[in-house]
Design a protein around this motif. Structure first.
Motif, mmCIF file in Angstrom:
data_model
loop_
_atom_site.group_PDB
_atom_site.id
_atom_site.type_symbol
_atom_site.label_atom_id
_atom_site.label_comp_id
_atom_site.label_asym_id
_atom_site.label_seq_id
_atom_site.Cartn_x
_atom_site.Cartn_y
_atom_site.Cartn_z
ATOM 1 N N GLY A 19 0.829 -1.193 0.000
ATOM 2 C CA GLY A 19 0.000 0.000 0.000
ATOM 3 C C GLY A 19 0.870 1.252 0.000
ATOM 4 O O GLY A 19 1.848 1.337 0.743
ATOM 5 N N LEU A 20 0.522 2.214 -0.839
ATOM 6 C CA LEU A 20 1.250 3.483 -0.937
ATOM 7 C C LEU A 20 0.286 4.606 -0.542
ATOM 8 O O LEU A 20 -0.802 4.716 -1.111
ATOM 9 C CB LEU A 20 1.745 3.724 -2.357
ATOM 10 N N VAL A 21 0.689 5.420 0.412
ATOM 11 C CA VAL A 21 -0.172 6.487 0.922
ATOM 12 C C VAL A 21 0.591 7.803 0.891
ATOM 13 O O VAL A 21 1.765 7.858 1.268
ATOM 14 C CB VAL A 21 -0.630 6.212 2.370
ATOM 15 N N ILE A 22 -0.071 8.864 0.460
ATOM 16 C CA ILE A 22 0.481 10.212 0.591
ATOM 17 C C ILE A 22 -0.687 11.156 0.817
ATOM 18 O O ILE A 22 -1.775 10.966 0.254
ATOM 19 C CB ILE A 22 1.304 10.632 -0.643
ATOM 20 N N GLY A 23 -0.485 12.158 1.689
ATOM 21 C CA GLY A 23 -1.592 13.052 2.004
ATOM 22 C C GLY A 23 -1.112 14.379 2.545
ATOM 23 O O GLY A 23 0.076 14.585 2.820
ATOM 24 N N ASP A 24 -2.064 15.291 2.719
ATOM 25 C CA ASP A 24 -1.767 16.632 3.210
ATOM 26 C C ASP A 24 -2.984 17.131 3.976
ATOM 27 O O ASP A 24 -4.101 17.125 3.452
ATOM 28 C CB ASP A 24 -1.450 17.560 2.030
ATOM 29 N N VAL A 25 -2.755 17.565 5.215
ATOM 30 C CA VAL A 25 -3.821 18.103 6.059
ATOM 31 C C VAL A 25 -3.799 19.621 5.957
ATOM 32 O O VAL A 25 -2.736 20.248 6.059
ATOM 33 C CB VAL A 25 -3.645 17.677 7.524
ATOM 34 N N THR A 26 -4.966 20.238 5.751
ATOM 35 C CA THR A 26 -5.020 21.691 5.767
ATOM 36 C C THR A 26 -4.693 22.198 7.162
ATOM 37 O O THR A 26 -4.839 21.474 8.145
ATOM 38 C CB THR A 26 -6.417 22.191 5.365
ATOM 39 N N ASP A 27 -4.271 23.451 7.244
ATOM 40 C CA ASP A 27 -3.866 24.066 8.507
ATOM 41 C C ASP A 27 -2.477 23.585 8.893
ATOM 42 O O ASP A 27 -1.859 22.765 8.190
ATOM 43 C CB ASP A 27 -4.866 23.766 9.627
ATOM 44 N N LYS A 28 -1.960 24.119 9.989
ATOM 45 C CA LYS A 28 -0.606 23.831 10.413
ATOM 46 C C LYS A 28 -0.572 23.626 11.920
ATOM 47 O O LYS A 28 -1.572 23.794 12.609
ATOM 48 C CB LYS A 28 0.346 24.977 10.030
ATOM 49 N N GLY A 29 0.613 23.261 12.422
ATOM 50 C CA GLY A 29 0.811 23.142 13.858
ATOM 51 C C GLY A 29 0.269 21.845 14.429
ATOM 52 O O GLY A 29 0.038 20.852 13.733
ATOM 53 N N VAL A 30 0.056 21.853 15.744
ATOM 54 C CA VAL A 30 -0.371 20.646 16.450
ATOM 55 C C VAL A 30 -1.701 20.103 15.933
ATOM 56 O O VAL A 30 -1.834 18.887 15.744
ATOM 57 C CB VAL A 30 -0.434 20.914 17.969
ATOM 58 N N PRO A 31 -2.739 20.931 15.689
ATOM 59 C CA PRO A 31 -3.996 20.362 15.171
ATOM 60 C C PRO A 31 -3.800 19.571 13.884
ATOM 61 O O PRO A 31 -4.338 18.475 13.727
ATOM 62 C CB PRO A 31 -4.876 21.603 14.951
ATOM 63 N N ALA A 32 -3.012 20.125 12.947
ATOM 64 C CA ALA A 32 -2.771 19.409 11.686
ATOM 65 C C ALA A 32 -1.997 18.126 11.929
ATOM 66 O O ALA A 32 -2.274 17.085 11.312
ATOM 67 C CB ALA A 32 -2.010 20.307 10.715
ATOM 68 N N ALA A 33 -1.010 18.161 12.830
ATOM 69 C CA ALA A 33 -0.219 16.970 13.118
ATOM 70 C C ALA A 33 -1.085 15.870 13.738
ATOM 71 O O ALA A 33 -0.928 14.680 13.422
ATOM 72 C CB ALA A 33 0.933 17.320 14.051
ATOM 73 N N LEU A 34 -2.009 16.255 14.607
ATOM 74 C CA LEU A 34 -2.892 15.265 15.234
ATOM 75 C C LEU A 34 -3.848 14.659 14.212
ATOM 76 O O LEU A 34 -4.092 13.445 14.218
ATOM 77 C CB LEU A 34 -3.673 15.919 16.372
#
Length: 537
Positions: A190-205
């Motif tokens: 399985g190959l996964v790549i993604g990007d969460v909007t926003d930055k900082g701790v909320p995005a990391a979580l």
């Protein structure tokens, strides 16, 4: 002045759109006030040249009514550098006498001296608050980086016949980029790549939660579309407002090169083949944005020599000092120029740094994942491999007569092997016939289509792979040429080339898919001139 009730603005700077008023609790109690920017009392204080008599004002002002209710009679504006920074509030004198002109003059002088001191105090408090905010942000970013780095793979998979490489370069403000490799049943990956909007701790979580969801769903569901659908169903109820995740999930079958994929609003991956760079498109909304989403599922096949690039925004959307963008067309062009595998990512990063120049401040995380299928992967799976060394890898247009270019390229690549003349002639004949077949029958003599030639030295063998775009096609057993039958018209010359090839090589194998056709010609380097081995088609 000793017998006056008085109040003094607390030492803090008001917001730009309001004036904050506060007074000492004893002997005059004035509640904290925020004078609204549209309150008609504010221009009076801003334009006053001295103390303001509250009782003389006739305004429809909420702030004025609060001041009168608190017993304020005289207000001295505190002005520093032309800016109203506070108010000095006074109630009635204990003697109940009116404030004299001397009193007012004294108050005006006092305000002129107090205003700079109050402004300095405000600046000190602002600096202290900003320092605390910076420290808190730095701590938050450090926590986010630790979370992000903890959930990124520590290594890439090692697949026989494949090259896998990945790169993650965080920006100063931590974003939510992530990638992952998932071991699946039956040897799939399985190959996964993604990007969460926003930055900082909320995005990391959110990034860590998304990765966990995809991993858990992949083991049970496998199918890319179903995996993204399940992840979306869970995220949509718990993700913070105004946040979502773009994500691409693909399943690779290393044995066949089959790639199934689904896309939740992420950047389109690029598949580089002998016929150019293809965009692997599939429709689907980002994860966590809307409930009950469905995700299209498509598939492609990576032929020997093909490679795929998964990427986030950080590369293509980088800007140089002139605010020009690196751009997706530039990225696509570079993919057509460079070979895949472990060398691709360093070349792309070098192009990025040349484009942005020195002193570039990275705007977003740069995440790249590339997977390349070796041209020897199919043959190695059938036992004809070994430790390999690529001697040459080139392409030529499908013009009649270009088989001579293929022969010359192969001869140049194997010059240092010191093969005897007779053996070399056999190689030249086989390569010429196979390339001619690829040009004429595979690519239909279309010059815009390429024939790819790859020469590989194995432990005891030499292998030449010739790939066209005719797609896999079974090849019938070649008839033994019979000149008399040919002259009599009972046998066609078609197929004589295949007969010639099979008698010039020690082993021959045909592989391919819907788009590619590859003939693998193997020549034993030991026991030169040995009889032909069994031929596999």
């Amino acid at each position: 002045m000793r017998n006056t009730r008085r109040g003094l603005l607390r030492g803090r700077r008001p917001a730009p759109d309001a004036v904050t008023v506060a007074s000492a609790p004893v002997p005059l109690v004035v509640p904290d006030l925020d004078i609204a920017p549209n309150d008609p009392l504010l221009p009076v204080f801003q334009e006053a040249s001295g103390p303001v008599d509250i009782s003389a004002l006739d305004l429809d002002s909420p702030a004025l009514r609060q001041m009168r209710a608190a017993g304020v009679m005289l207000v001295v504006p505190l002005v520093a550098s032309g800016e109203l920074i506070g108010l000095l509030n006074l109630g009635p004198r204990l003697s109940d006498q009116d404030y004299s002109s001397d009193d007012r003059k004294l108050l005006e002088n006092l305000a002129a001296q107090a205003a700079p001191a109050v402004r300095v105090a405000q600046l000190v408090r602002e600096q202290q608050a900003e320092a605390r905010t910076r420290e808190r942000l730095q701590q938050e970013l450090q926590v986010a980086r630790l979370i992000q780095q903890h959930f990124l793979p520590s290594d890439v998979p090692h697949l026989p016949g494949w090259e896998v490489a990945a790169h993650y370069e965080p920006a100063r403000a931590v974003g939510g980029d992530f990638y992952d490799f998932i071991e699946l049943p039956q040897g799939q990956l399985g190959l996964v790549i993604g990007d969460v909007t926003d930055k900082g701790v909320p995005a990391a979580l959110v990034m860590s939660a998304t990765r966990t969801l995809v991993r858990a769903s992949a083991q049970r569901l496998v199918a890319p579309g179903a995996v993204l659908e399940r992840a979306n169903d869970v995220l949509v109820n718990d993700i913070p407002p105004n946040m979502f995740v773009t994500c691409l999930y693909a399943v690779l079958e290393p044995a066949t090169g089959r790639l199934r994929y689904a896309n939740a609003g992420h950047n389109v991956p690029y598949l580089t083949t002998a016929r150019g760079v293809l965009e692997l498109r599939a429709r689907g909304m980002p994860l966590g944005l809307m409930p009950d989403m469905k995700y299209e599922e498509h598939e492609a096949t990576l032929a020997p020599g093909d490679h795929i690039l998964l990427h986030t925004d950080g590369l293509a959307e980088a800007h140089n000092s002139d605010r020009d963008m690196f751009g997706f067309p530039r990225l696509k062009r570079l993919l057509a120029e460079y070979a895949g595998g472990s060398e691709l990512i360093p070349r792309l990063l070098a192009e990025l740094h040349d484009f942005t120049g020195t002193g570039w401040e990275q705007e977003d995380d740069v995440t790249l994942v590339t997977v390349r299928r070796s041209t020897s992967s199919a043959a190695s799976a059938n036992g004809t491999g070994g430790a390999e060394r690529v001697l040459a890898d080139f392409s030529l247009s499908s013009k009649p007569g270009n088989e001579r270019l293929a022969i010359d390229g192969v001869v140049e690549a194997i010059r240092d092997l010191g093969l005897p003349a007779r053996r070399l002639e056999r190689i030249k004949t086989a390569v010429g016939e196979a390339t001619m077949n690829a040009i004429e029958h595979g690519n239909q003599n279309r010059p815009e289509l390429a024939v790819v030639v790859r020469i590989v030295a194995l432990a005891t063998d030499l292998r030449v792979d010739i790939t066209d775009l005719g797609g896999y096609r079974p090849i019938a057993e070649a008839e033994t040429p019979d000149l008399e039958a040919k002259l009599a018209g009972t046998q066609q010359a078609r197929g004589w080339g295949l007969f010639l090839i099979k008698n010039m090589v020690d082993e021959m194998e045909i592989t391919g898919d819907n788009d590619h056709h590859t003939i693998h010609l193997t020549f034993h380097l030991e026991g030169k001139g040995a009889p032909n081995a069994t031929t596999t088609i």
